[in-house]
Design a protein around this motif. Sequence first.
Motif, PDB file in Angstrom:
ATOM      1  N   UNK A  51      51.200  30.351  40.661  1.00 24.19           N
ATOM      2  CA  UNK A  51      51.628  31.714  40.931  1.00 24.19           C
ATOM      3  C   UNK A  51      50.851  32.705  40.065  1.00 24.19           C
ATOM      4  N   UNK A  52      50.677  32.333  38.781  1.00 17.64           N
ATOM      5  CA  UNK A  52      49.957  33.236  37.874  1.00 17.64           C
ATOM      6  C   UNK A  52      48.510  33.432  38.314  1.00 17.64           C
ATOM      7  N   UNK A  53      47.875  32.319  38.762  1.00 20.06           N
ATOM      8  CA  UNK A  53      46.483  32.427  39.233  1.00 20.06           C
ATOM      9  C   UNK A  53      46.409  33.360  40.441  1.00 20.06           C
ATOM     10  N   UNK A  54      47.350  33.123  41.389  1.00 22.10           N
ATOM     11  CA  UNK A  54      47.330  33.937  42.606  1.00 22.10           C
ATOM     12  C   UNK A  54      47.664  35.392  42.307  1.00 22.10           C
ATOM     13  N   UNK A  55      48.469  35.585  41.258  1.00 21.07           N
ATOM     14  CA  UNK A  55      48.967  36.922  40.956  1.00 21.07           C
ATOM     15  C   UNK A  55      47.985  37.725  40.095  1.00 21.07           C
TER      16      UNK A  55
END
Length: 180
Positions: A51-55
């Motif tokens: 999620x952090x990468x995508x965000x």
Amino acid sequence: MSEISKTNWLKGTSGTIILGLITSFIYDFVKEKPILSTISSIFKSIWNFIYQILDTELKIWWILLVVIVIKIFQKVSKEYSKSKKPSLPDNLKNYVKDDFTNWNWKWEWNWDGDKNKWVIKSLWPYCKKCDIKLLIKSSVYDSAMECPKCKTRFESIHRETDDYDGVKAVIYDNVEKNRM
Ligand SMILES: [Zn+2]
């Protein structure tokens, strides 16, 4: 409420209750078992990581940097393969046309770094009478080669007219047996 809708209502409600019971049972079960909760926390942290990468906010200069790095890499590898390219042997240098089948054929030699050998490039049929590049006329039903000058034409039903692989095989064989 009719009998039928009463039964449906009962079915729906009992279904919801059973589903709720099963869910809370699984939840309690997972809570009590440390292994299962460890697995679930591992999954949670993997999910958070994704999620952090995508965000992450994508910055333009990152993309530019990646593009520049790829370009430099391509340039370097191209130069490297060029520096490894041997010079064309004399026998191949002169063997760039021949007379097969209904046509004359002309081609170039190209160094293939992966195969580590000289391969035929830009093979094309020429009219025997006019020495001009033939036109390939293809339709849904058929393909044909035609001279734009004298209009000599051969349909692909004569296999030899468009059998590029066959012509290439003959050329390679001629080179191998020194029959150029
Ligand atoms: Zn012609």
